[in-house]
Write a protein that holds these residues in place. Structure first.
Motif, PDB file in Angstrom:
ATOM      1  N   ASP A 120       0.838  -1.202   0.000  1.00  0.00           N
ATOM      2  CA  ASP A 120       0.000   0.000   0.000  1.00  0.00           C
ATOM      3  C   ASP A 120       0.875   1.255   0.000  1.00  0.00           C
ATOM      4  N   THR A 121       1.850   1.270  -0.939  1.00  0.00           N
ATOM      5  CA  THR A 121       2.752   2.402  -1.083  1.00  0.00           C
ATOM      6  C   THR A 121       2.786   2.871  -2.531  1.00  0.00           C
ATOM      7  N   ILE A 122       3.162   4.129  -2.724  1.00  0.00           N
ATOM      8  CA  ILE A 122       3.428   4.649  -4.059  1.00  0.00           C
ATOM      9  C   ILE A 122       4.708   5.469  -3.985  1.00  0.00           C
ATOM     10  N   ARG A 123       5.618   5.187  -4.937  1.00  0.00           N
ATOM     11  CA  ARG A 123       6.900   5.897  -4.991  1.00  0.00           C
ATOM     12  C   ARG A 123       6.886   6.830  -6.191  1.00  0.00           C
ATOM     13  N   PHE A 124       7.222   8.104  -5.952  1.00  0.00           N
ATOM     14  CA  PHE A 124       7.310   9.132  -6.991  1.00  0.00           C
ATOM     15  C   PHE A 124       8.796   9.379  -7.230  1.00  0.00           C
ATOM     16  N   THR A 125       9.275   9.226  -8.462  1.00  0.00           N
ATOM     17  CA  THR A 125      10.701   9.378  -8.750  1.00  0.00           C
ATOM     18  C   THR A 125      10.925  10.351  -9.900  1.00  0.00           C
ATOM     19  N   GLY A 126      11.826  11.313  -9.702  1.00  0.00           N
ATOM     20  CA  GLY A 126      12.173  12.289 -10.738  1.00  0.00           C
ATOM     21  C   GLY A 126      11.208  13.462 -10.762  1.00  0.00           C
ATOM     22  N   LYS A 127      11.678  14.642 -10.342  1.00  0.00           N
ATOM     23  CA  LYS A 127      10.833  15.844 -10.281  1.00  0.00           C
ATOM     24  C   LYS A 127       9.550  15.577  -9.504  1.00  0.00           C
ATOM     25  N   ALA A 128       9.698  14.932  -8.369  1.00  0.00           N
ATOM     26  CA  ALA A 128       8.547  14.483  -7.587  1.00  0.00           C
ATOM     27  C   ALA A 128       7.947  15.606  -6.745  1.00  0.00           C
ATOM     28  N   SER A 129       6.624  15.642  -6.703  1.00  0.00           N
ATOM     29  CA  SER A 129       5.901  16.622  -5.901  1.00  0.00           C
ATOM     30  C   SER A 129       4.596  15.994  -5.429  1.00  0.00           C
ATOM     31  N   VAL A 130       4.290  16.124  -4.144  1.00  0.00           N
ATOM     32  CA  VAL A 130       3.047  15.581  -3.579  1.00  0.00           C
ATOM     33  C   VAL A 130       2.381  16.671  -2.742  1.00  0.00           C
ATOM     34  N   LYS A 131       1.055  16.813  -2.903  1.00  0.00           N
ATOM     35  CA  LYS A 131       0.282  17.815  -2.166  1.00  0.00           C
ATOM     36  C   LYS A 131      -0.875  17.139  -1.436  1.00  0.00           C
ATOM     37  N   ARG A 132      -1.226  17.723  -0.289  1.00  0.00           N
ATOM     38  CA  ARG A 132      -2.465  17.345   0.385  1.00  0.00           C
ATOM     39  C   ARG A 132      -3.409  18.516   0.222  1.00  0.00           C
ATOM     40  N   LEU A 133      -4.574  18.265  -0.363  1.00  0.00           N
ATOM     41  CA  LEU A 133      -5.552  19.316  -0.626  1.00  0.00           C
ATOM     42  C   LEU A 133      -6.723  19.211   0.334  1.00  0.00           C
ATOM     43  N   ARG A 134      -7.097  20.356   0.929  1.00  0.00           N
ATOM     44  CA  ARG A 134      -8.335  20.460   1.698  1.00  0.00           C
ATOM     45  C   ARG A 134      -9.326  21.113   0.755  1.00  0.00           C
ATOM     46  N   GLY A 135     -10.233  20.339   0.205  1.00  0.00           N
ATOM     47  CA  GLY A 135     -11.080  20.862  -0.860  1.00  0.00           C
ATOM     48  C   GLY A 135     -10.188  21.163  -2.042  1.00  0.00           C
ATOM     49  N   LYS A 136     -10.081  22.441  -2.417  1.00  0.00           N
ATOM     50  CA  LYS A 136      -9.190  22.833  -3.513  1.00  0.00           C
ATOM     51  C   LYS A 136      -7.970  23.600  -3.027  1.00  0.00           C
ATOM     52  N   THR A 137      -7.843  23.755  -1.704  1.00  0.00           N
ATOM     53  CA  THR A 137      -6.740  24.519  -1.125  1.00  0.00           C
ATOM     54  C   THR A 137      -5.588  23.595  -0.753  1.00  0.00           C
ATOM     55  N   VAL A 138      -4.373  23.961  -1.149  1.00  0.00           N
ATOM     56  CA  VAL A 138      -3.192  23.173  -0.804  1.00  0.00           C
ATOM     57  C   VAL A 138      -2.889  23.366   0.679  1.00  0.00           C
ATOM     58  N   ALA A 139      -2.919  22.261   1.444  1.00  0.00           N
ATOM     59  CA  ALA A 139      -2.617  22.317   2.871  1.00  0.00           C
ATOM     60  C   ALA A 139      -1.133  22.059   3.116  1.00  0.00           C
ATOM     61  N   ASP A 140      -0.588  21.030   2.470  1.00  0.00           N
ATOM     62  CA  ASP A 140       0.811  20.667   2.629  1.00  0.00           C
ATOM     63  C   ASP A 140       1.374  20.297   1.263  1.00  0.00           C
ATOM     64  N   GLU A 141       2.678  20.515   1.091  1.00  0.00           N
ATOM     65  CA  GLU A 141       3.313  20.163  -0.173  1.00  0.00           C
ATOM     66  C   GLU A 141       4.746  19.734   0.091  1.00  0.00           C
ATOM     67  N   VAL A 142       5.161  18.636  -0.555  1.00  0.00           N
ATOM     68  CA  VAL A 142       6.506  18.100  -0.413  1.00  0.00           C
ATOM     69  C   VAL A 142       7.062  17.907  -1.807  1.00  0.00           C
ATOM     70  N   SER A 143       8.346  18.270  -2.037  1.00  0.00           N
ATOM     71  CA  SER A 143       8.964  18.034  -3.339  1.00  0.00           C
ATOM     72  C   SER A 143      10.399  17.580  -3.152  1.00  0.00           C
ATOM     73  N   GLY A 144      10.876  16.781  -4.101  1.00  0.00           N
ATOM     74  CA  GLY A 144      12.238  16.261  -4.043  1.00  0.00           C
ATOM     75  C   GLY A 144      12.502  15.347  -5.213  1.00  0.00           C
ATOM     76  N   ALA A 145      13.620  14.633  -5.173  1.00  0.00           N
ATOM     77  CA  ALA A 145      13.969  13.700  -6.245  1.00  0.00           C
ATOM     78  C   ALA A 145      13.109  12.450  -6.154  1.00  0.00           C
ATOM     79  N   GLN A 146      12.853  11.998  -4.934  1.00  0.00           N
ATOM     80  CA  GLN A 146      12.037  10.799  -4.732  1.00  0.00           C
ATOM     81  C   GLN A 146      11.203  10.944  -3.463  1.00  0.00           C
ATOM     82  N   ILE A 147       9.933  10.614  -3.580  1.00  0.00           N
ATOM     83  CA  ILE A 147       9.012  10.658  -2.444  1.00  0.00           C
ATOM     84  C   ILE A 147       8.314   9.310  -2.377  1.00  0.00           C
TER      85      ILE A 147
END
Length: 200
Positions: A120-147
């Motif tokens: 139950d995992t997902i790996r993002f590799t290369g120009k990776a960016s992940v956001k948590r949205l509350r409705g349409k508003t960005v609450a948290d955002e993480v970026s890096g080479a791999q997430i």
């Protein structure tokens, strides 16, 4: 007293380890059927339990969706799925999933996504960016080479490097922007400190 340089390296070191965000996905998604569709002809190898699709590929599993230029899905001997999605030329592969019991979504993008239904995992590799949205508003955002997003542990792990370099991040460093927990005293205080003209 800690110098600003020491504080900077301390924060950088912490971000390289892991970031815990409240991000549990819909529990039922893990047990839903995986559906794959695309614009171009696909290949289904029943002997080896491999499915390969190209061209505007959409994978859905409950509230989870992955969009990519190419995807390969393998079924393991114990019946779980491992999917590898690659972005189309000039575009990144994307991921979206609803969180359990709230009006929040996890959205992410990268050059390559790897989904493991057993872990139950997902790996993002290369120009990776992940956001948590509350409705349409960005609450948290993480970026890096791999997430790596571990849904079971509600944990993001992020690393930097050359593949994190983007026009907005020319150094390739890991980055996180975190908001106070919704309905907390800190969130109420932050909201009251925002000038009325700056609110959306």
């Amino acid at each position: 007293m800690v110098s600003s340089k020491a504080r900077h390296w301390l924060v950088t070191g912490l971000l390289l380890c892991s970031i815990v965000l409240p991000a549990q996905a819909e529990k039922a998604d893990r047990f839903q059927k995986m559906e794959v569709e695309s614009d171009q002809p696909g290949k289904v190898d029943l002997q080896n339990q491999i499915v390969v699709f190209n061209g505007n590929v959409v994978v859905s599993k409950g509230t989870m969706s992955i969009r990519a230029g190419r995807i390969e899905v393998r079924e393991t001997p114990d019946g779980y799925h491992h999917a590898t999605a690659l972005g189309a030329p000039g575009a990144l592969a994307t991921f979206r999933q609803k969180r359990e019991g709230v009006d929040e979504y996890i959205e992410g993008e990268a050059e390559k996504l790897e989904y493991d239904s057993k872990a139950d995992t997902i790996r993002f590799t290369g120009k990776a960016s992940v956001k948590r949205l509350r409705g349409k508003t960005v609450a948290d955002e993480v970026s890096g080479a791999q997430i790596t997003y571990d849904n079971t542990a509600e944990l993001f792990t992020v690393a930097g490097g050359a593949s994190a370099v983007t026009p907005g991040n020319p150094t390739g460093r890991v980055r996180a922007v975190l908001s106070p927990r919704q309905d907390s005293p800190a969130a109420a205080e932050a909201a009251s400190a925002v000038p009325p003209g700056a609110r959306r």
